[in-house]
Design a protein around this motif. Structure first.
Motif, PDB file in Angstrom:
ATOM      1  N   TYR A 385      49.369  46.522  34.003  1.00  0.00           N
ATOM      2  CA  TYR A 385      49.421  47.146  35.327  1.00  0.00           C
ATOM      3  C   TYR A 385      50.803  46.905  35.943  1.00  0.00           C
ATOM      4  N   GLU A 386      51.165  47.781  36.894  1.00  0.00           N
ATOM      5  CA  GLU A 386      52.442  47.602  37.608  1.00  0.00           C
ATOM      6  C   GLU A 386      52.197  47.229  39.060  1.00  0.00           C
ATOM      7  N   ASN A 387      51.122  47.803  39.626  1.00  0.00           N
ATOM      8  CA  ASN A 387      50.883  47.669  41.053  1.00  0.00           C
ATOM      9  C   ASN A 387      49.595  46.867  41.257  1.00  0.00           C
ATOM     10  N   LEU A 388      49.660  45.812  42.085  1.00  0.00           N
ATOM     11  CA  LEU A 388      48.499  44.934  42.244  1.00  0.00           C
ATOM     12  C   LEU A 388      47.288  45.688  42.797  1.00  0.00           C
ATOM     13  N   ASP A 389      47.525  46.598  43.719  1.00  0.00           N
ATOM     14  CA  ASP A 389      46.381  47.354  44.271  1.00  0.00           C
ATOM     15  C   ASP A 389      45.664  48.120  43.165  1.00  0.00           C
ATOM     16  N   ASP A 390      46.441  48.646  42.212  1.00  0.00           N
ATOM     17  CA  ASP A 390      45.809  49.353  41.085  1.00  0.00           C
ATOM     18  C   ASP A 390      44.977  48.384  40.246  1.00  0.00           C
ATOM     19  N   ALA A 391      45.522  47.194  40.017  1.00  0.00           N
ATOM     20  CA  ALA A 391      44.789  46.207  39.199  1.00  0.00           C
ATOM     21  C   ALA A 391      43.478  45.832  39.884  1.00  0.00           C
ATOM     22  N   ILE A 392      43.537  45.621  41.196  1.00  0.00           N
ATOM     23  CA  ILE A 392      42.308  45.262  41.931  1.00  0.00           C
ATOM     24  C   ILE A 392      41.309  46.421  41.870  1.00  0.00           C
ATOM     25  N   ALA A 393      41.817  47.649  42.013  1.00  0.00           N
ATOM     26  CA  ALA A 393      40.918  48.818  41.943  1.00  0.00           C
ATOM     27  C   ALA A 393      40.277  48.915  40.555  1.00  0.00           C
ATOM     28  N   MET A 394      41.062  48.649  39.504  1.00  0.00           N
ATOM     29  CA  MET A 394      40.489  48.704  38.149  1.00  0.00           C
ATOM     30  C   MET A 394      39.468  47.580  37.964  1.00  0.00           C
ATOM     31  N   ALA A 395      39.795  46.386  38.455  1.00  0.00           N
ATOM     32  CA  ALA A 395      38.855  45.260  38.315  1.00  0.00           C
ATOM     33  C   ALA A 395      37.532  45.565  39.017  1.00  0.00           C
ATOM     34  N   ASN A 396      37.622  46.211  40.183  1.00  0.00           N
ATOM     35  CA  ASN A 396      36.411  46.510  40.965  1.00  0.00           C
ATOM     36  C   ASN A 396      35.751  47.814  40.543  1.00  0.00           C
ATOM     37  N   GLY A 397      36.316  48.481  39.564  1.00  0.00           N
ATOM     38  CA  GLY A 397      35.890  49.849  39.259  1.00  0.00           C
ATOM     39  C   GLY A 397      34.615  49.979  38.449  1.00  0.00           C
ATOM     40  N   LEU A 398      34.066  48.869  37.957  1.00  0.00           N
ATOM     41  CA  LEU A 398      32.837  48.949  37.163  1.00  0.00           C
ATOM     42  C   LEU A 398      31.635  48.522  38.013  1.00  0.00           C
ATOM     43  N   SER A 399      30.454  48.797  37.469  1.00  0.00           N
ATOM     44  CA  SER A 399      29.249  48.469  38.250  1.00  0.00           C
ATOM     45  C   SER A 399      28.839  47.001  38.093  1.00  0.00           C
ATOM     46  N   PHE A 400      29.528  46.241  37.240  1.00  0.00           N
ATOM     47  CA  PHE A 400      29.218  44.810  37.097  1.00  0.00           C
ATOM     48  C   PHE A 400      29.898  43.996  38.203  1.00  0.00           C
ATOM     49  N   GLY A 401      29.368  42.817  38.504  1.00  0.00           N
ATOM     50  CA  GLY A 401      29.989  41.947  39.511  1.00  0.00           C
ATOM     51  C   GLY A 401      29.579  40.495  39.321  1.00  0.00           C
ATOM     52  N   LEU A 402      29.734  39.976  38.100  1.00  0.00           N
ATOM     53  CA  LEU A 402      29.337  38.581  37.869  1.00  0.00           C
ATOM     54  C   LEU A 402      30.483  37.643  38.250  1.00  0.00           C
ATOM     55  N   GLY A 403      31.552  37.624  37.451  1.00  0.00           N
ATOM     56  CA  GLY A 403      32.685  36.762  37.758  1.00  0.00           C
ATOM     57  C   GLY A 403      33.990  37.541  37.692  1.00  0.00           C
ATOM     58  N   ALA A 404      35.067  36.871  38.116  1.00  0.00           N
ATOM     59  CA  ALA A 404      36.419  37.438  38.020  1.00  0.00           C
ATOM     60  C   ALA A 404      37.380  36.270  38.157  1.00  0.00           C
ATOM     61  N   SER A 405      38.657  36.515  37.816  1.00  0.00           N
ATOM     62  CA  SER A 405      39.630  35.438  37.995  1.00  0.00           C
ATOM     63  C   SER A 405      40.986  36.008  38.381  1.00  0.00           C
ATOM     64  N   VAL A 406      41.756  35.142  39.049  1.00  0.00           N
ATOM     65  CA  VAL A 406      43.125  35.477  39.452  1.00  0.00           C
ATOM     66  C   VAL A 406      44.012  34.361  38.924  1.00  0.00           C
ATOM     67  N   TRP A 407      45.135  34.741  38.327  1.00  0.00           N
ATOM     68  CA  TRP A 407      46.041  33.758  37.712  1.00  0.00           C
ATOM     69  C   TRP A 407      47.394  33.887  38.400  1.00  0.00           C
ATOM     70  N   SER A 408      47.794  32.826  39.103  1.00  0.00           N
ATOM     71  CA  SER A 408      49.037  32.887  39.881  1.00  0.00           C
ATOM     72  C   SER A 408      49.509  31.484  40.193  1.00  0.00           C
ATOM     73  N   SER A 409      50.826  31.314  40.425  1.00  0.00           N
ATOM     74  CA  SER A 409      51.337  30.021  40.870  1.00  0.00           C
ATOM     75  C   SER A 409      51.384  29.949  42.395  1.00  0.00           C
ATOM     76  N   ASP A 410      51.034  31.037  43.067  1.00  0.00           N
ATOM     77  CA  ASP A 410      51.054  31.073  44.537  1.00  0.00           C
ATOM     78  C   ASP A 410      49.591  31.027  45.012  1.00  0.00           C
ATOM     79  N   HIS A 411      49.153  29.842  45.433  1.00  0.00           N
ATOM     80  CA  HIS A 411      47.730  29.649  45.717  1.00  0.00           C
ATOM     81  C   HIS A 411      47.228  30.573  46.835  1.00  0.00           C
ATOM     82  N   GLU A 412      47.987  30.679  47.919  1.00  0.00           N
ATOM     83  CA  GLU A 412      47.525  31.502  49.037  1.00  0.00           C
ATOM     84  C   GLU A 412      47.414  32.964  48.627  1.00  0.00           C
ATOM     85  N   HIS A 413      48.389  33.420  47.864  1.00  0.00           N
ATOM     86  CA  HIS A 413      48.359  34.806  47.391  1.00  0.00           C
ATOM     87  C   HIS A 413      47.131  35.008  46.493  1.00  0.00           C
ATOM     88  N   ALA A 414      46.883  34.032  45.606  1.00  0.00           N
ATOM     89  CA  ALA A 414      45.730  34.143  44.696  1.00  0.00           C
ATOM     90  C   ALA A 414      44.428  34.197  45.486  1.00  0.00           C
TER      91      ALA A 414
END
Ligand code: NAD
Length: 487
Positions: A385-414
């Motif tokens: 992905y290039e754009n974070l909003d696109d990545a979030i939209a793709m992550a949320n784009g399925l009908s499942f909703g069990l778990g997810a993760s964010v990987w970053s060195s910036d805790h507040e941003h994560a």
């Protein structure tokens, strides 16, 4: 007296039953007789009769018995792990069979330690109201084949603690493991308080429609969960549904790929990918995409796969042939669509057992079936992905909703990204870890209801409000109804 593998297997199996085979070798592990619906009904009746006496024990007595059950599991840990390894396929070593048996005793102890006090939910100069949690009756527990002992423990421990008796219906693929676990637990519990009944899905359907089952704890696929909602409707059964998942992980461009690669690997490949809350779709920012793929390949190459009883292995076979075929088909289709197989994807067709190699698939479109279906095996699609909003939209784009993760060195941003993800749990810089005191459950088609901690105890209880009228100084009054007082 030391319990051996042979003792436990003999006690848990039945020479006249169905063959249960080792997915690593195709050899028979044991036999177990699948029960009829009439036999299940008789077990439910026994559980119903046993329940009042179990509920009449004190909470402290039930806590103590859960602790004794944990001790009994620890004493039989090695033979339990061996049965689990042979039947399910997962290695003894690594985060696998011994780890799973250890989780069973840990969960029993944590459940025994969890507090659920009476809650004062309202109190003023006119009214006092308390919320109590009472036993429901007989709880049904239906489980899958991926973590059979641990998930059974997640279901039975809170139900028993709250004064319910339990009828367990294990997966038809892993009935020996669950039967062995329940036999060990029954060394310390009174008769008919918890019983395992081996059989096909028809037994699960009967549990979900039976009038004497007050609550059903179900862990398995979304399709079966949907069936259970329908078959439980007539009896208005309470349900906890832990269903399928297709967890997304989003890797932000500020991480060090080599530093997170091992945690990413285990997030995706624990239990050879056969885990509900495994990382099943990885979204990686284009700036570090190649570096993350390379780091994952390097880690994956160090993880030996093979027969579970051989100590050096930490990945095992797929538990059954249907699952192997599903993973093979999805990876083949991804390859044909033009995706790049950066590791694996080349099972040995002459090998014994359901071994599918650790597989990483890059340059794959977000609508590829390897991304959109729950693969439930060792094949991870990595989407750029290039754009974070696109990545979030793709992550949320399925009908499942069990778990997810964010990987970053910036805790507040994560944390900010985490709050935008549609999932019951979002992990930051890890994926899939569960804890007996932290509630766990899905949203969307991953199900509803929470397990673990005080929330998990509430889920297997009948809430009851007790309320009375009070005087301004807090004493109860002889006023008979709140309505009269309000008037
Ligand atoms: P499954 O739904 O095929 O089977 C689960 C259980 O349901 C088995 O015991 C089966 O015999 C029983 N069953 C089948 N038909 C039934 C019916 N009509 N009524 C009642 N019970 C019936 O699932 P599976 O293949 O064993 O397990 C894999 C699935 O479980 C995956 O989707 C995985 O994500 C999910 N899972 C979810 C969690 C979670 O916590 N959310 C945990 C582990 C596994």
């Amino acid at each position: 007296m030391t319990i051996t593998y042979d003792d436990l297997l003999t006690a848990s199996s039945d020479t006249h039953g169905q063959d249960i085979v080792d997915p690593a070798t195709g050899e028979r592990v044991g036999r177990i007789r699948f029960r009829t619906v009439d036999e299940l009904d008789a077990v439910i009746d026994d559980a119903r009769r046993a329940q009042p006496a179990w509920a009449a024990t004190t909470d402290d007595e039930r806590r103590t018995l859960l602790l004794h059950a944990a001790d009994a599991i620890d004493a039989a840990a090695e033979p339990l792990a061996e049965i689990l390894s042979r039947e399910q396929g997962k290695p003894l070593n690594g985060p696998n069979a011994r780890f799973e048996v250890g989780a069973c005793s840990a969960w029993l102890r944590a459940t025994a330690a969890t507090e659920l006090p009476v809650e004062t939910v309202y109190s003023d100069e006119k009214t006092h109201a308390e919320l109590h949690y009472k036993p429901l009756g007989v709880v049904g527990a239906i489980g899958p084949w991926n973590w059979p002992m641990m998930i059974t423990t997640w279901q039975i421990a809170p139900a028993l603690r709250m004064g319910n008796t339990v009828v367990v219906k294990p997966s038809e693929y892993t009935p020996l493991s669950v039967s062995a676990l329940i036999n060990v637990v029954n060394g310390v519990l009174p008769s008919n308080v918890v019983t395992s009944v081996a059989g096909e899905g028809a037994l699960g359907a009967r549990l979900s429609s039976h009038p004497d089952i007050a609550k059903l704890m179900f862990t398995g696929s979304t399709t079966t969960g949907q069936n259970i909602i329908k078959t439980s409707a007539d009896t208005v059964k309470r349900l906890t549904l832990e269903l399928g998942g297709n967890d997304a992980g989003i890797v932000l461009p500020d991480v060090d790929p080599a530093a997170i690669a091992t945690d990413l690997f285990w997030g995706a490949f624990i239990n050879t990918g056969q885990t509900c809350a495994a990382l099943k779709r990885l979204y990686v920012h284009t700036d570090i995409y190649e570096a993350v793929c390379t780091a994952l390949v390097e880690v994956a190459r160090t993880m030996p796969m093979g027969r579970g009883l051989e100590e050096h292995n930490i990945l095992g076979p797929l538990q059954n042939r249907a699952q192997y075929d599903k993973v093979s088909h999805l990876v083949d289709a991804a390859r044909e669509s033009g995706a790049t197989i950066v590791l694996g994807g080349d099972p040995d067709p002459t090998a014994a057992g359901n071994f599918y190699p650790t597989t990483l698939v890059a340059d794959i479109d977000n609508d590829n079936p390897l991304v959109t279906d729950e693969q439930f095996g060792p094949a991870l699609p990595i989407i750029r992905y290039e754009n974070l909003d696109d990545a979030i939209a793709m992550a949320n784009g399925l009908s499942f909703g069990l778990g997810a993760s964010v990987w970053s060195s910036d805790h507040e941003h994560a944390r900010n990204v985490a709050s935008r993800l549609e999932a019951g749990t979002v992990w930051i810089n890890s994926h899939g870890g569960v804890h007996p005191m932290i509630p766990f459950g899905g949203i969307k088609k991953s199900g509803y209801g929470l397990e673990f901690g005080a929330e998990g105890l509430k889920a297997v209880s009948a809430p009851q409000v007790i309320t009375w009228a009070t005087t301004p100084d807090g004493n109860h009054t002889t006023e008979t109804t709140m309505v009269r007082r309000q008037l």
